[in-house]
Design a protein around this motif. Structure first.
Motif, PDB file in Angstrom:
ATOM      1  N   GLY A   1     -10.546   8.178  12.060  1.00 43.79           N
ATOM      2  CA  GLY A   1     -11.951   8.252  11.682  1.00 43.79           C
ATOM      3  C   GLY A   1     -12.095   8.591  10.215  1.00 43.79           C
ATOM      4  N   GLY A   2     -13.209   8.184   9.641  1.00 41.94           N
ATOM      5  CA  GLY A   2     -13.443   8.479   8.238  1.00 41.94           C
ATOM      6  C   GLY A   2     -12.646   7.558   7.343  1.00 41.94           C
ATOM      7  N   THR A   3     -12.777   7.769   6.038  1.00 37.57           N
ATOM      8  CA  THR A   3     -12.114   6.926   5.062  1.00 37.57           C
ATOM      9  C   THR A   3     -11.109   7.721   4.255  1.00 37.57           C
ATOM     10  OG1 THR A   3     -13.891   7.338   3.483  1.00 37.57           O
ATOM     11  CG2 THR A   3     -14.079   5.361   4.847  1.00 37.57           C
ATOM     12  N   ALA A   4     -10.154   7.004   3.699  1.00 41.96           N
ATOM     13  CA  ALA A   4      -9.157   7.608   2.820  1.00 41.96           C
ATOM     14  C   ALA A   4      -8.858   6.620   1.709  1.00 41.96           C
ATOM     15  CB  ALA A   4      -7.890   7.957   3.602  1.00 41.96           C
ATOM     16  N   LEU A   5      -8.186   7.102   0.694  1.00 40.91           N
ATOM     17  CA  LEU A   5      -7.765   6.246  -0.405  1.00 40.91           C
ATOM     18  C   LEU A   5      -6.314   5.842  -0.214  1.00 40.91           C
ATOM     19  CD1 LEU A   5      -9.298   8.092  -3.488  1.00 40.91           C
ATOM     20  CD2 LEU A   5      -9.884   5.788  -2.733  1.00 40.91           C
ATOM     21  N   ALA A   6      -5.999   4.627  -0.606  1.00 39.87           N
ATOM     22  CA  ALA A   6      -4.614   4.170  -0.661  1.00 39.87           C
ATOM     23  C   ALA A   6      -4.387   3.556  -2.032  1.00 39.87           C
ATOM     24  CB  ALA A   6      -4.324   3.156   0.438  1.00 39.87           C
ATOM     25  N   LEU A   7      -3.146   3.539  -2.460  1.00 37.43           N
ATOM     26  CA  LEU A   7      -2.790   2.974  -3.750  1.00 37.43           C
ATOM     27  C   LEU A   7      -2.174   1.598  -3.514  1.00 37.43           C
ATOM     28  CD1 LEU A   7      -2.558   3.209  -6.766  1.00 37.43           C
ATOM     29  CD2 LEU A   7      -0.521   4.614  -6.479  1.00 37.43           C
ATOM     30  N   ASN A   8      -2.899   0.567  -3.902  1.00 39.16           N
ATOM     31  CA  ASN A   8      -2.442  -0.810  -3.725  1.00 39.16           C
ATOM     32  C   ASN A   8      -1.591  -1.195  -4.928  1.00 39.16           C
ATOM     33  OD1 ASN A   8      -2.040  -3.439  -3.052  1.00 39.16           O
ATOM     34  ND2 ASN A   8      -4.175  -4.075  -3.211  1.00 39.16           N
TER      35      ASN A   8
ATOM     36  N   LEU B 260       0.840  -1.194   0.000  1.00 34.65           N
ATOM     37  CA  LEU B 260       0.000   0.000   0.000  1.00 34.65           C
ATOM     38  C   LEU B 260       0.872   1.239   0.000  1.00 34.65           C
ATOM     39  CD1 LEU B 260      -2.917  -0.816   2.488  1.00 34.65           C
ATOM     40  CD2 LEU B 260      -2.969  -0.789  -0.013  1.00 34.65           C
ATOM     41  N   LEU B 261       0.663   2.090  -1.000  1.00 31.55           N
ATOM     42  CA  LEU B 261       1.387   3.348  -1.103  1.00 31.55           C
ATOM     43  C   LEU B 261       0.480   4.467  -0.611  1.00 31.55           C
ATOM     44  CD1 LEU B 261       3.946   4.831  -2.176  1.00 31.55           C
ATOM     45  CD2 LEU B 261       2.754   5.063  -4.358  1.00 31.55           C
ATOM     46  N   SER B 262       0.918   5.160   0.443  1.00 32.37           N
ATOM     47  CA  SER B 262       0.099   6.247   0.989  1.00 32.37           C
ATOM     48  C   SER B 262      -0.040   7.361  -0.034  1.00 32.37           C
ATOM     49  CB  SER B 262       0.728   6.791   2.271  1.00 32.37           C
ATOM     50  OG  SER B 262       0.738   5.816   3.280  1.00 32.37           O
TER      51      SER B 262
ATOM     52  N   PRO C  19     -11.491  -1.439  -6.162  1.00 35.53           N
ATOM     53  CA  PRO C  19     -10.339  -2.333  -6.327  1.00 35.53           C
ATOM     54  C   PRO C  19     -10.311  -3.092  -7.650  1.00 35.53           C
ATOM     55  CG  PRO C  19     -11.274  -2.570  -4.129  1.00 35.53           C
ATOM     56  CD  PRO C  19     -12.247  -1.767  -4.933  1.00 35.53           C
ATOM     57  N   ASP C  20     -11.400  -3.057  -8.422  1.00 38.92           N
ATOM     58  CA  ASP C  20     -11.448  -3.760  -9.708  1.00 38.92           C
ATOM     59  C   ASP C  20     -11.184  -2.836 -10.897  1.00 38.92           C
ATOM     60  OD1 ASP C  20     -12.074  -6.057  -8.323  1.00 38.92           O
ATOM     61  OD2 ASP C  20     -14.228  -5.914  -8.695  1.00 38.92           O
ATOM     62  N   ILE C  21     -11.084  -1.545 -10.668  1.00 39.65           N
ATOM     63  CA  ILE C  21     -10.993  -0.590 -11.774  1.00 39.65           C
ATOM     64  C   ILE C  21      -9.527  -0.296 -12.099  1.00 39.65           C
ATOM     65  CG2 ILE C  21     -11.631   1.721 -12.566  1.00 39.65           C
ATOM     66  CD1 ILE C  21     -13.955   1.648 -10.616  1.00 39.65           C
TER      67      ILE C  21
ATOM     68  N   SER D  80      -7.724   1.454  -3.195  1.00 46.58           N
ATOM     69  CA  SER D  80      -8.469   0.750  -2.152  1.00 46.58           C
ATOM     70  C   SER D  80      -8.806   1.731  -1.048  1.00 46.58           C
ATOM     71  CB  SER D  80      -7.653  -0.424  -1.600  1.00 46.58           C
ATOM     72  OG  SER D  80      -6.479   0.037  -0.948  1.00 46.58           O
ATOM     73  N   TRP D  81      -9.783   1.351  -0.236  1.00 44.38           N
ATOM     74  CA  TRP D  81     -10.194   2.191   0.879  1.00 44.38           C
ATOM     75  C   TRP D  81      -9.393   1.830   2.119  1.00 44.38           C
ATOM     76  CZ3 TRP D  81     -12.765   6.200  -0.577  1.00 44.38           C
ATOM     77  CH2 TRP D  81     -13.674   6.136  -1.632  1.00 44.38           C
TER      78      TRP D  81
END
Length: 456
Positions: free
Chosen positions: A84-91, A21-23, A136-138, A76-77
């Motif tokens: 708290g809350g959500t963020a994006l990460a680069l898998n 996972l790349l922040s 995650p599928d896109i 990915s989430w």
């Protein structure tokens, strides 16, 4: 124009790459849940068959993905670093990019001057984050090779803006071209996004009124309660050429057509042309004099940070800036006053400003809130003018010569791009303005665009 997809390939890196996972920085997650679309057109590649072309593209894409491995990953989430809350990460999982092979019953001559239209949508792979597929599928990069009946071809790209900005995308495309042409990689991308303090906290204090600085509620047409009706109106793209003498005329004349010598000559081409575009848009849209209007644009921060970011920084190293105005004043005041507002806003993007903006967005926590804060409605009465002149988008040679035309994909009202003129342009000469406006306004915009210059 009919386009038939023949087959689709998933292209993975040709060698093992870093995985994990790349922040993502806050700037990667602000209003960038979209795909940048670019189209290149080529005449008949005389030495290569269609099978040879797709084979070359697949091979060289697998090679360049070794270096630009984020494009082979998926989003990915995750949980926001601020808690708290959500963020994006680069898998970075190496799942691969997508390459589509298609054919069209049209010939390149059918496209005339290559002015963008609805048919161009068939030449770019359809990928977005608003469909039914989970994130995650896109794929994050998709390309489409389309062969025309005349033998010419187009290459259409859909590229995730979360992964990279315009500078990073151009870097990727031209390194791909290097490898496809048998040349070595000229420069490797810099992947460490911690330089933008991803996941850290700044000790600098936010400027007064942080939300007012970094979050802008876009103005509405006077008398309307939402922008929904404006969003629904049909748009059209017009590509206008600005010659070198016309640019000089803009920089050397005041609002009343008198020579003002040095008044505007100290401003950049972008500042003066953007001021002219904003004025023409206000006129073409027939705004009331008291109509509020926003102008937004992005500023590259690589060399504005302390210390500077590497030129090869691969990620979003841009920040959006919004200027507020009133249509009557923009139309009536000297052009230099409007250019001055643009200059002041650009000069205000300092390292401290960027760090404060990052802190502000980080404190919002949830990525959905960040997306809303970073998304600007640029339709009537607002405007976005993005400068592509400094990006090396022209001359993409993947082994069969340079393109005959490059076209960005955009169809949103108020979305304007300033581009180098690929036909005889030298970067310091003529420029192109690709402007998208509502169908009811585009003709008047074109008229005022040249009429105001001719009256100087």
């Amino acid at each position: 124009m009919k386009v038939k997809v023949k087959r689709s390939y998933v292209v993975k890196p040709s060698e093992p790459t870093w995985s994990g996972l790349l922040s993502l920085s806050e700037l990667d997650q602000i209003g960038t849940m979209m795909y940048v679309k670019i189209l290149y057109f080529y005449t008949t590649p005389s030495t290569l068959s269609p099978d040879a072309i797709i084979h070359s593209l697949r091979l060289s894409l697998s090679q360049v993905l070794v270096h630009f491995y984020p494009f082979a990953g998926r989003l990915s989430w995750t949980t926001a670093a601020s808690g708290g809350g959500t963020a994006l990460a680069l898998n970075c999982n190496g799942n691969g990019a997508v390459l589509v092979e298609a054919e069209s019953d049209a010939v390149l001559a059918d496209l005339g001057d290559f002015s963008p239209g609805p048919e161009f949508n068939h030449l770019v792979p359809s990928v977005d984050y608003s469909g039914v597929d989970p994130i995650p599928d896109i794929p994050l990069f998709a390309g489409q090779l389309t062969k025309f009946r005349c033998g010419g071809i187009s290459l259409g790209f859909a590229i995730s803006h979360v992964v990279a900005d315009g500078q990073g995308i151009s870097h990727f495309l031209f390194e791909w071209a290097n490898l496809a042409s048998g040349k070595p990689l000229s420069s490797a991308p810099f992947h460490d996004r911690r330089l933008l303090r991803a996941g850290e906290s700044s000790s600098s204090s936010s400027p007064q009124g942080g939300r007012r600085i970094f979050h802008h509620s876009p103005p509405l047409i006077i008398g309307q309660s939402s922008n929904e009706s404006e969003r629904m109106k049909e748009t059209k793209v017009s590509t206008l050429r600005l010659s070198k003498p016309q640019i000089h005329a803009l920089k050397a004349a005041d609002n009343n057509g008198r020579s003002c010598n040095a008044k505007l000559r100290g401003y950049t081409r972008y500042e003066v042309i953007t001021a002219h575009i904003w004025r023409c848009a206000c006129k073409a849209r027939s705004h009331k004099p008291q109509q509020p209007t926003n102008l937004s644009f992005c500023v590259d921060i690589r060399r504005r940070m302390e210390p500077p970011l590497p030129d090869s920084y691969f990620g979003n190293a841009i920040i959006d800036v919004v200027i507020h105005g009133v249509s009557g004043e923009i139309i009536s005041r000297p052009l230099q006053d409007v250019a001055s507002k643009i200059r002041d806003a650009i000069d205000g993007v300092t390292s401290e400003y960027v760090n404060c903006a990052i802190d502000f967005y980080r404190n919002e926590g949830d990525v959905i809130k960040r997306q809303e804060l970073g998304t600007f409605f640029v339709g009537n009465p607002n405007l976005s003018v993005i400068n592509w002149v400094g990006l090396p988008n022209h001359g993409l040679d993947l082994g069969w010569g340079k393109e005959i035309h490059m076209s960005p994909g955009h169809d949103c009202d108020g979305d304007v791009l300033i581009l180098p003129d690929g036909i005889g342009g030298d970067g310091e000469g003529s420029l192109l303005v690709a402007a998208c406006f509502q169908v009811d306004h585009i003709q008047d915009f074109n008229k005022y665009f040249y009429e105001d210059i001719n009256n100087l």
